[in-house]
Scaffold this motif. Structure first.
Motif, PDB file in Angstrom:
ATOM      1  N   GLU A  93      -3.562  -4.110  -5.398  1.00 28.89           N
ATOM      2  CA  GLU A  93      -4.516  -4.180  -4.288  1.00 28.89           C
ATOM      3  C   GLU A  93      -5.019  -5.607  -4.099  1.00 28.89           C
ATOM      4  OE1 GLU A  93      -7.169  -1.512  -1.761  1.00 28.89           O
ATOM      5  OE2 GLU A  93      -6.800  -0.784  -3.785  1.00 28.89           O
ATOM      6  N   VAL A 103       0.274   0.830  -4.117  1.00 30.37           N
ATOM      7  CA  VAL A 103      -1.114   1.240  -4.341  1.00 30.37           C
ATOM      8  C   VAL A 103      -1.295   2.744  -4.157  1.00 30.37           C
ATOM      9  CG1 VAL A 103      -3.490   0.972  -3.564  1.00 30.37           C
ATOM     10  CG2 VAL A 103      -1.982  -1.028  -3.661  1.00 30.37           C
ATOM     11  N   ARG A 135      -5.135  -1.793  -9.174  1.00 26.32           N
ATOM     12  CA  ARG A 135      -6.077  -2.845  -8.780  1.00 26.32           C
ATOM     13  C   ARG A 135      -5.377  -4.194  -8.656  1.00 26.32           C
ATOM     14  NH1 ARG A 135      -9.259  -3.575 -12.710  1.00 26.32           N
ATOM     15  NH2 ARG A 135      -8.914  -1.773 -14.064  1.00 26.32           N
ATOM     16  N   HIS A 169       0.834  -1.212   0.000  1.00 30.59           N
ATOM     17  CA  HIS A 169       0.000   0.000   0.000  1.00 30.59           C
ATOM     18  C   HIS A 169       0.866   1.258   0.000  1.00 30.59           C
ATOM     19  CE1 HIS A 169      -4.155  -1.350   0.275  1.00 30.59           C
ATOM     20  NE2 HIS A 169      -3.730  -2.371   1.008  1.00 30.59           N
TER      21      HIS A 169
END
Length: 418
Positions: free
Chosen positions: A60, A40, A57, A36
């Motif tokens: 994630e 992301v 995506r 993250h």
């Protein structure tokens, strides 16, 4: 389960395995946070076309799979922790039984568990034979039951290795594992039909094991014939306690998902206040202003249905997390370190970042009741509004902080000065 099998069981190896699974879970969560922070989030901020969205995506999805794995692995560690503890306790009881048998010259058949007295002394030793036999049977029962429960739950977790939904991994799989661990501890306690057996079982445990059981299942122990009265008194709060901690915990466990106790849209603090009230804590009332006074805590028995009645029939400290925390701390409450927490304490969540749009940094926004602490120090809480029973703070904190930002936890022991 027979005596040789229980003797040969190696609880230390089980505990070591639990530690290894816990380490793997933490490593997975570190990978989730790294994906993250370094993938992301930067992609969302700096690469805003269709390709960047697709890459984000994909990352994630990988983070979600790792998060699910981390929560499942923590569930495995919980089950192994429970199994290791119960093997150890069963072995302690068996050792005590075999030691008593030696002291009285009794014979214990290791294959069947049958206890016999030497020839000519049977009648005079009948009660001892029965006592030793009951201890042996109880030790074998505890070990066999824990083994069966652990095997079933580990098989379920093993079948979920391809699960990629973090919500299911946390709220179903890890929560079930958490319940199984606590069920093992409860199942490792005699049923109380024979108070002498309970007394023998309790005596066979070292002080640290007794303390662990008092933390992991205070409700059962406080109501169990054969447990010393001073232990039961301590579980309930000790001499001079102004509320019964066991009754408070029992009420929370009985009503964690009971919508009939709801009075507001957000009932987390209302639930904690009600648990204290049901535990016997006397409300603090203002003789002039009633519940509307600035220094009160309590509620009316008939709050009414409209907003105005609720505002006048409940103190502002009853259902507001920040208000309740501040009030209890002003009136004798003390914040305790995590390693000192015990059932009947409260935990308050304070927002410690600017990530959450609803609550600013420094705001206490959630309250829950501590209902158990496992032998490895894992604090379990029960709450209403987002109903949860005996779930792990440590096991849920990473996911909670991912959604709401970093949190400070305040563990508070209510000690009213009124």
């Amino acid at each position: 389960m027979d005596i040789p099998t229980l003797k040969a069981a190696r609880s230390g190896d089980v505990n070591a395995a639990a530690g290894s699974w816990m380490s793997l879970s933490k490593e997975c969560w570190q990978a989730v946070n790294d994906i993250h922070a370094n993938g992301v989030d930067p992609l969302k901020a700096n690469w805003k076309d269709r390709v960047g969205d697709a890459a984000g995506r994909k990352l994630e999805a990988q983070a979600n799979a790792l998060e699910a794995g981390a929560d499942i692995m923590r569930g495995v560690a919980m089950v192994l922790d429970g199994l290791g503890a119960e093997i150890n306790r069963a072995q302690l009881l068996l050792d005590s039984a075999l030691g008593m048998a030696r002291d009285y010259g009794l014979t214990v058949d290791e294959a069947s568990g049958t206890v016999t007295a030497p020839g000519g002394a049977a009648s005079s030793l009948d009660s001892v034979v029965q006592e030793v036999g009951a201890m042996v049977r109880e030790a074998l029962r505890e070990a066999a039951q824990a083994d069966q429960q652990a095997a079933a739950e580990l098989a379920k977790l093993g079948a979920a290795t391809c699960e990629t939904d973090p919500n299911k991994a946390l709220n179903v799989l890890q929560n079930e594992a958490s319940q199984v661990e606590l069920t093992m501890y409860q199942g490792g306690i005699p049923d109380g039909q024979d108070p002498r057996l309970v007394a023998d079982w309790w005596k066979a445990l070292p002080d640290d094991q007794r303390r662990q059981l008092m933390l992991s299942d205070p409700v059962t122990l406080a109501n169990l014939p054969g447990i010393p009265d001073d232990v039961k008194l301590e579980l309930r709060g000790g001499p001079g306690a102004k509320y019964d901690r066991v009754k408070m915990v029992q009420w929370a466990l009985d009503h964690w998902n009971d919508d009939s106790v709801d009075r507001f849209d957000d009932n987390c603090t209302d639930f904690a206040s009600e648990a204290l009230l049901q535990g016997g804590l006397t409300p603090k009332w203002d003789s002039w202003w009633g519940w509307r006074g600035d220094d009160t805590w309590g509620r009316s028995d008939d709050p009414g249905d409209d907003w105005l009645s609720q505002r006048t029939d409940y103190s502002k400290t009853w259902a507001g997390a920040q208000n309740m925390h501040d009030f209890m701390m002003r009136h004798g409450g003390q914040e305790v370190a995590p390693d000192q927490v015990k059932p009947g304490d409260l935990v308050y969540y304070e927002e410690d970042s600017d990530q959450d749009a609803q609550d600013g940094k420094g705001v206490i926004h959630h309250t829950a009741v501590v209902t158990a602490v496992t032998p490895d120090g894992d604090i379990r809480y029960t709450q209403h509004s987002g109903d949860q029973k005996d779930v792990s703070i440590a096991g849920r904190m990473d996911g909670f902080q991912e959604q709401r930002g970093h949190q400070k936890l305040h563990f508070v022991r209510v000690n009213p000065d009124w």
